[in-house]
Design an enzyme around this catalytic site. Structure first.
Site, mmCIF file in Angstrom:
data_model
loop_
_atom_site.group_PDB
_atom_site.id
_atom_site.type_symbol
_atom_site.label_atom_id
_atom_site.label_comp_id
_atom_site.label_asym_id
_atom_site.label_seq_id
_atom_site.Cartn_x
_atom_site.Cartn_y
_atom_site.Cartn_z
ATOM 1 C CD GLU A 95 -2.985 -1.046 2.279
ATOM 2 O OE1 GLU A 95 -4.132 -1.453 2.044
ATOM 3 O OE2 GLU A 95 -2.627 -0.666 3.405
ATOM 4 C CB CYS A 108 2.957 7.664 3.057
ATOM 5 S SG CYS A 108 3.400 6.434 4.285
ATOM 6 C CB CYS A 115 6.810 -4.974 8.870
ATOM 7 S SG CYS A 115 8.170 -4.356 9.890
ATOM 8 C CB CYS A 119 5.512 -2.302 16.175
ATOM 9 S SG CYS A 119 7.221 -1.997 15.718
ATOM 10 C CB CYS A 122 2.269 -1.662 13.647
ATOM 11 S SG CYS A 122 2.482 -1.480 11.876
ATOM 12 N N GLY A 166 6.694 -1.799 6.224
ATOM 13 C CA GLY A 166 8.075 -2.268 6.286
ATOM 14 C C GLY A 166 9.018 -1.348 7.027
ATOM 15 C CB SER A 198 9.818 6.841 9.057
ATOM 16 O OG SER A 198 9.325 6.522 10.317
ATOM 17 C CG LEU A 222 11.793 7.332 21.122
ATOM 18 C CD1 LEU A 222 13.122 6.650 20.870
ATOM 19 C CD2 LEU A 222 12.007 8.632 21.894
ATOM 20 C CB CYS A 340 0.774 6.834 11.531
ATOM 21 S SG CYS A 340 1.851 7.991 10.780
#
Ligand code: SF4
Length: 353
Positions: A95, A108, A115, A119, A122, A166, A198, A222, A340
Site C-alpha cells: 500500500e 507515503c 514487516c 510492533c 501496528c 516495512g 522513518s 520512538l 500511521c
C-alpha cells in the site's frame, strides 16, 4: 539470464547496458536512450521506448523482463487523502498513500511487503512479512503517486516519506538505490531534502546512513523513552535498547550536523503522562530534535486507544517549557485506514496474492 527466467532490465547499470548493446553489435549510445527511458521518463514497458527501432526493442524483449507494479484499488478519504493498493509482479500487494496539504502533496511509500518487526500497535506488523521490495518497486510507487498527484490535485509530488509498510533500514541497499534514482539528475531529480526515511531505530544502520551522506531527512519512531514500555510496543527494543539507539543518533548528528524527527505515537494510559514527557526530554538531551506527537489511530483487533486531546496538549506544553520543538500531527485518511500504523491490506486475497 538464468534458465527461462529473464533478468529485470532495470537492474542493469548504464555500463551493463553499454556492454549488452556492444555484445549485440548495436550502437552503445542506445544504452543512454534506454537508461533515460527507465529513470527520467519513467516508462512502463520496452514498447514505450519509441526512439528505438522495433528490431532493437525485440532484442531487449527477448533478453529481459520489465516488471512494473500497478494500482489495483484506490480509496479516497473525506479529507482527500488517497490510499492505493499496488499489485506487484508476483501478485503480492503493498500500500501507498498520497496526502494533499494545500498545494503540496506527500507520498507515503512502502519498503517491504509486510514487516517482520511485529510492533504490537501496528496493523502491518499483524500482517507478517513476505519479502523485501526491489528498488524498482520503491521507485515505481513514487512514479504512480506522482501521476496520482497530477491527476487528483493538479500538482507534482512535493515530498516522499518512507513510512508505509516495512522497516526501510532492513532493506537498506534497495531503499538507497531507489533514493539515488529518485534524486539523481539522471532520474526524477527530486531534492533529497524532500525525502524522509522513518525507522524504529537500528543503531548500526543509522550509523551507515550517516556515513553514506544521502542528505535525506531521518525520522525515528520512538513512541516512548522508557525501555520497559518500548520493549512491549516495539519488540526490537529488546535487541537494541534506548541507550544504543541514543548513541547511534548522537553519531548521526555529529556526522551529518542534521536535526532529525522523533515520532511519538500517543497511547492512552501507556506513554501519555508527564513523567513520560520527562523521560523523553531526558532522552533528547544530547542532540537537537523535532518531536511529532500523533494520537494513535485505532486498528481493529488491537487494544490501544488514543489519549484525550487535553493529555496530548499537556504533554506538548511540558516539552515546550524545556525549549523543545514539538508539533501535534493531525492524522490523515483514518476513515480509509491510511493513517500511521494502519496499512495492512484489508482483504485476505490482497494479502495472499
Ligand atoms: S511500526 Fe513499522 S517497524 Fe513496526 S511493525 Fe509496523 S511497519 Fe514494522
Amino acid at each position: 539470464m538464468n534458465g527461462d527466467i529473464k533478468e529485470d532490465i532495470r537492474s542493469l547499470s548504464l555500463t551493463d547496458l553499454e556492454k549488452f548493446f556492444a555484445d549485440q553489435n548495436e550502437k552503445t549510445f542506445r544504452a543512454n536512450q534506454v537508461y533515460e527511458w527507465f529513470w527520467k521518463k519513467s516508462c512502463r514497458s520496452i514498447n514505450d521506448m519509441t526512439n528505438l527501432s522495433k528490431p532493437v526493442r525485440k532484442i531487449l524483449e527477448d533478453h529481459f523482463s520489465f516488471p512494473v507494479l500497478h494500482i489495483e484499488k484506490e480509496y479516497i478519504s473525506r479529507d482527500r487523502t488517497v490510499k492505493s493498493t499496488f499489485r506487484l509482479h508476483d501478485r503480492l500487494m503493498i500500500e501507498g498513500v498520497l496526502i494533499p496539504d494545500g498545494n503540496r502533496t506527500t507520498a507515503c511509500i512502502s519498503s517491504q511487503v509486510g514487516c517482520q518487526l511485529g510492533c504490537t500497535f501496528c496493523a502491518t506488523g499483524l500482517f507478517g512479512f513476505k519479502r523485501n521490495l526491489a528498488f524498482t518497486e520503491i521507485f515505481d510507487q513514487v512514479v504512480e503517486l506522482t501521476n496520482q498527484s497530477l491527476h487528483h490535485f493538479n500538482v507534482p509530488l512535493s515530498n516522499i516519506v518512507l513510512m508505509g509498510m516495512g522497516e526501510p533500514l532492513l532493506n537498506y541497499e534497495e531503499v538507497k538505490r531507489a533514493i539515488l534514482m529518485i534524486t539523481s539528475e539522471d532520474g526524477l531529480g527530486m531534492s533529497p531534502q524532500r525525502i524522509t526515511l522513518s525507522t524504529v531505530g537500528i543503531p548500526n544502520m543509522i550509523r551507515k546512513l550517516a556515513d553514506d551522506h544521502l542528505r535525506i531527512h531521518l525520522a525515528i519512531s520512538l513512541h516512548t523513552a522508557d525501555n520497559v514500555k518500548r520493549s512491549i510496543i516495539v519488540p526490537l527494543n529488546k535487541k537494541y535498547p534506548l541507550e544504543e539507539l541514543r548513541d547511534a543518533l548522537k553519531y548521526y548528528h555529529e556526522k551529518t550536523g542534521k536535526r532529525f524527527t522523533l515520532e511519538y505515537l500517543m497511547f492512552a494510559n501507556m506513554n501519555d503522562s508527564l513523567s513520560d514527557a520527562h523521560n523523553l526530554a531526558e532522552f533528547c538531551k544530547s542532540f537537537p530534535v523535532k518531536i511529532n506527537l500523533i494520537g494513535y489511530n485505532q486498528v481493529p483487533d488491537l487494544d490501544f486507544k488514543r489519549p484525550e486531546s487535553g493529555k496530548i496538549i499537556a504533554f506538548k506544553e511540558f516539552l515546550e517549557k524545556k525549549n523543545m520543538i514539538v508539533n501535534i500531527r493531525k492524522s490523515r485518511g483514518e476513515d480509509i485506514e491510511a493513517a500511521c500504523g494502519q496499512l495492512a491490506l484489508k482483504d485476505r486475497n490482497q494479502r495472499e496474492g
